[in-house]
Design a protein around this motif. Structure first.
Motif, short mmCIF file in Angstrom:
data_model
loop_
_atom_site.label_atom_id
_atom_site.label_comp_id
_atom_site.label_asym_id
_atom_site.label_seq_id
_atom_site.Cartn_x
_atom_site.Cartn_y
_atom_site.Cartn_z
N PRO A 62 52.88 8.95 81.80
CA PRO A 62 52.78 10.06 82.62
C PRO A 62 51.61 11.13 82.27
CG PRO A 62 54.77 10.41 81.43
CD PRO A 62 54.53 9.11 81.25
N ARG A 63 50.67 11.30 83.10
CA ARG A 63 49.64 12.11 82.75
C ARG A 63 50.19 13.51 82.42
NH1 ARG A 63 44.16 12.12 84.44
NH2 ARG A 63 44.71 10.15 85.61
N ALA A 64 51.11 13.94 83.29
CA ALA A 64 51.57 15.34 83.06
C ALA A 64 52.13 15.54 81.54
CB ALA A 64 52.58 15.55 84.33
N LEU A 65 52.88 14.63 81.07
CA LEU A 65 53.41 14.77 80.12
C LEU A 65 52.37 14.87 78.78
CD1 LEU A 65 55.83 14.91 77.90
CD2 LEU A 65 56.06 12.42 78.12
N VAL A 66 51.18 13.87 79.12
CA VAL A 66 50.09 14.19 77.93
C VAL A 66 49.51 15.64 78.13
CG1 VAL A 66 47.98 12.85 77.24
CG2 VAL A 66 50.14 11.59 77.86
N GLU A 67 49.34 15.88 79.26
CA GLU A 67 48.55 17.32 79.52
C GLU A 67 49.09 18.32 78.62
OE1 GLU A 67 47.88 17.55 83.56
OE2 GLU A 67 45.87 16.37 83.41
#
Length: 406
Positions: free
Chosen positions: A302-307
């Motif tokens: 998940p991109r959102a988690l990395v961000e």
């Protein structure tokens, strides 16, 4: 060289014929111009209005980029009535192209691989998700096609000559490939500024007993497998015991189900719907929250988690997809488990938040845009080199055959 990008999509199209996407955007398509002079995307499209464009989508405005719109195949009616038409479109475009970029899971992707192999056309695949998880957790209808989609994906990936996975372990284990493979996330962050971590640690240090603890999730609010309902139930239980948790939800979609759930569990004043945020506002929201949680039942990486981690957010997540590759195993919970979310939130204190802020920020550095781009481009050039070597060998063999017949 002419590249053909094959994927279900969809892309969005306005009344003037311009195309828009979210993850399918200028940055993503620009990667392929490292190895291609022009790109054609065979993909389904949907019409979009001006309000939707302003709130959510990015315009694709690249030179030497065109879209061939196809009917949808991602439904039973689409497969029954549109497959032959889509197959003809793909075949025609493959014949015009030098190689294919096939994004999976997608029905158009699976069909493209079948045609490419029959025409001996070079291709590589990019594996960005798991159809089994996506369909099984979507609906009862989804469960009917989860298994066929799973086996179709395994077949497509198994014999691919080159495969790029967005995870380091999860998708590789589930969809093995006999060809050349790498793990390279499609999440890419700009270089991280240490001042971000300093501000986060200062924020944690100055937290006072009784202050609201703000949890956040970035995901569509109308997709049940994103799991926000389990967090709502967990904070309801915690707040009844005297804790003070707020839950911020960033993401578009119909919020009525989650809103009614928050009302039912007595936390309607504690659950804040922020709607779709422009990308530049996402980081402001992440800096405001205290803990990030990814409660999904389905994920790739998940991109959102990395961000969130790039902003030093102490982070929790469910045991699915690539999430365990990112987080402290002590802060991972079984998907759908309200009790485990409740216990983890109850356990977290300032000491743990300090440790996890540092850990999140350091882990996020692995997703530096330049590092990932270098890795990805090296892989792309290896693929192109294999095409050139194959063509050279073929031409040499043809020449020898002609010479031998003289």
């Amino acid at each position: 060289m002419k590249a053909l990008f094959c994927y279900d999509g969809p892309l969005r199209k306005d009344k003037d014929g311009n195309y828009y996407g979210i993850a399918l955007n200028n940055d993503m398509f620009s990667r392929y111009f490292q190895i291609a002079d022009s790109i054609t995307a065979v993909i389904s499209t949907q019409n979009i209005n001006e309000e939707e464009i302003a709130n959510k989508y990015s315009k694709i405005n690249l030179n030497n980029f065109q879209v061939i719109s196809t009917p949808k195949l991602s439904s039973l009616n689409g497969i029954l009535f549109n497959r032959a038409l889509v197959k003809n479109v793909i075949s025609e475009e493959i014949n015009k192209s030098d190689f294919l970029i096939v994004r999976l899971p997608s029905i158009i992707g699976n069909l493209s691989i079948e045609i490419a192999e029959s025409l001996n056309k070079p291709y590589f695949v990019e594996i960005v998700g798991c159809p089994w998880d996506a369909y099984w957790n979507h609906s009862y209808k989804g469960k009917l096609i989860a298994l066929p989609s799973y086996w179709a994906m395994k077949k497509s990936v198994k014999n691919a000559p080159y495969a790029l996975y967005v995870t380091n372990q999860f998708l590789q284990k589930r969809y093995t490939c006999k060809g050349r493979t790498i793990g390279c996330s499609d999440v890419s962050l700009r270089p991280l500024n240490e001042s971000v971590l300093e501000k986060r640690l200062h924020k944690i240090k100055n937290m006072k007993n009784g202050d609201p603890i703000i949890i956040g999730t970035t995901a569509a609010v109308n997709v049940k497998y994103k799991g926000q309902e389990y967090v709502i139930k967990a904070i309801s239980k915690l707040n009844k015991e005297g804790y003070n948790f707020n839950y911020y939800l960033a993401g578009g979609g119909d919020k009525s189900y989650l809103q009614s759930l928050a009302e039912k569990y007595g936390v309607i004043d504690k659950v804040i719907f922020l709607g779709t945020l422009p990308h530049e506002k996402v980081f402001e929201y992440l800096d405001e929250i205290d803990i990030y949680i990814q409660p999904s039942k389905v994920e790739g990486l998940p991109r959102a988690l990395v961000e969130a981690m790039s902003r030093g957010c102490p982070s929790l997540g469910s045991l699915t997809g690539g999430i365990p590759e990112l987080l402290n195993k002590k802060l991972i919970f079984d998907k759908g488990s309200v009790n485990e979310i409740y216990n983890l939130l109850k356990m977290i204190d300032k000491k743990i938040m300090f440790e996890e802020a540092n850990r999140s920020f350091e882990k996020a550095k692995e997703y530096n845009k330049e590092l990932l781009e270098k890795k990805r481009v090296t892989f792309y050039h290896e693929f192109i080199k294999s095409i050139n070597n194959y063509q050279t060998c073929t031409e040499k063999n043809d020449f020898l055959k002609v010479e031998g017949n003289k």
